[in-house]
Scaffold this motif. Sequence first.
Motif, PDB file in Angstrom:
ATOM      1  N   LYS A 160      24.444 -18.278  29.121  1.00  0.00           N
ATOM      2  CA  LYS A 160      25.284 -19.145  28.304  1.00  0.00           C
ATOM      3  C   LYS A 160      26.137 -20.098  29.144  1.00  0.00           C
ATOM      4  O   LYS A 160      26.275 -21.268  28.813  1.00  0.00           O
ATOM      5  CB  LYS A 160      26.183 -18.277  27.427  1.00  0.00           C
ATOM      6  N   TYR A 161      26.708 -19.625  30.221  1.00  0.00           N
ATOM      7  CA  TYR A 161      27.580 -20.453  31.053  1.00  0.00           C
ATOM      8  C   TYR A 161      26.997 -20.665  32.445  1.00  0.00           C
ATOM      9  O   TYR A 161      27.714 -20.972  33.382  1.00  0.00           O
ATOM     10  CB  TYR A 161      28.963 -19.810  31.163  1.00  0.00           C
ATOM     11  N   ASP A 162      25.708 -20.499  32.584  1.00  0.00           N
ATOM     12  CA  ASP A 162      25.053 -20.566  33.885  1.00  0.00           C
ATOM     13  C   ASP A 162      24.295 -21.884  34.032  1.00  0.00           C
ATOM     14  O   ASP A 162      23.818 -22.438  33.046  1.00  0.00           O
ATOM     15  CB  ASP A 162      24.083 -19.381  34.016  1.00  0.00           C
ATOM     16  N   GLU A 163      24.157 -22.345  35.257  1.00  0.00           N
ATOM     17  CA  GLU A 163      23.427 -23.591  35.493  1.00  0.00           C
ATOM     18  C   GLU A 163      21.939 -23.455  35.176  1.00  0.00           C
ATOM     19  O   GLU A 163      21.244 -24.446  34.971  1.00  0.00           O
ATOM     20  CB  GLU A 163      23.597 -24.030  36.944  1.00  0.00           C
TER      21      GLU A 163
ATOM     22  N   ASP B 160      18.479 -12.596  24.261  1.00  0.00           N
ATOM     23  CA  ASP B 160      19.231 -11.900  25.308  1.00  0.00           C
ATOM     24  C   ASP B 160      19.439 -12.818  26.509  1.00  0.00           C
ATOM     25  O   ASP B 160      20.530 -12.903  27.062  1.00  0.00           O
ATOM     26  CB  ASP B 160      18.493 -10.625  25.758  1.00  0.00           C
ATOM     27  N   MET B 161      18.375 -13.526  26.910  1.00  0.00           N
ATOM     28  CA  MET B 161      18.478 -14.443  28.046  1.00  0.00           C
ATOM     29  C   MET B 161      19.495 -15.542  27.768  1.00  0.00           C
ATOM     30  O   MET B 161      20.255 -15.930  28.659  1.00  0.00           O
ATOM     31  CB  MET B 161      17.115 -15.077  28.355  1.00  0.00           C
ATOM     32  N   GLU B 162      19.513 -16.044  26.548  1.00  0.00           N
ATOM     33  CA  GLU B 162      20.476 -17.087  26.193  1.00  0.00           C
ATOM     34  C   GLU B 162      21.905 -16.596  26.364  1.00  0.00           C
ATOM     35  O   GLU B 162      22.776 -17.336  26.821  1.00  0.00           O
ATOM     36  CB  GLU B 162      20.243 -17.561  24.762  1.00  0.00           C
ATOM     37  N   MET B 163      22.168 -15.337  25.998  1.00  0.00           N
ATOM     38  CA  MET B 163      23.510 -14.775  26.173  1.00  0.00           C
ATOM     39  C   MET B 163      23.862 -14.663  27.657  1.00  0.00           C
ATOM     40  O   MET B 163      24.974 -14.963  28.061  1.00  0.00           O
ATOM     41  CB  MET B 163      23.622 -13.407  25.511  1.00  0.00           C
TER      42      MET B 163
END
Length: 186
Positions: free
Chosen positions: A37-40, A31-34
């Motif tokens: 995904k586009y975060d620093e 869930d955290m990876e989702m």
Amino acid sequence: MKVYIQIWRVIFPYLILLSMNKKDKTLVQEDMEMYLKYDEWRHKKTWQQFAYCMICLPSFRNVFYYRSRDNKILSPLSKLFLKPVISIKIEGDIDGGLYIPHNVAIIGPRKAGKNLHIKPGVVIGQISGGKFPRFGDNVLVGANATVIGDITIGNNVKIGAGAVVNKDIPDNCVVVGNPCQIVKRK
């Protein structure tokens, strides 16, 4: 002083994460990876990612509390420090990669596969006492869509904004409209 308060706000949820079984920890990690995904923050250490998600992403909090619902002691304590969003309701059996980027949704599938992406205003539920829908992997449900009834949504399906889905959808489709129609098969 504010930094110490933020640290305490994350301690109880992090204790829950540490006390989870391996399967639930894996689901939270997916869930955290989702969410990242586009975060620093995706390149930081796991505990830093977790702290960031719990403090700065209120919809992730709800997903985390859904995953930790079996912890009867720490879960209520952590909700005192970091409140869940009351406009998101999550039930059912959902695999890892659940992503709710906005704070309004009612999600109640019987079973959902990996990488379920929910846009704002979505309702997933039953029709008057019936059974709940089942979802495959990699499903995106667009804003204000409604998915109801004892139906099966296949793998790699995109449901358009405002669609009303009340019939089975095969794999690899794009569905739009009210009543829903398949507009593209991959």
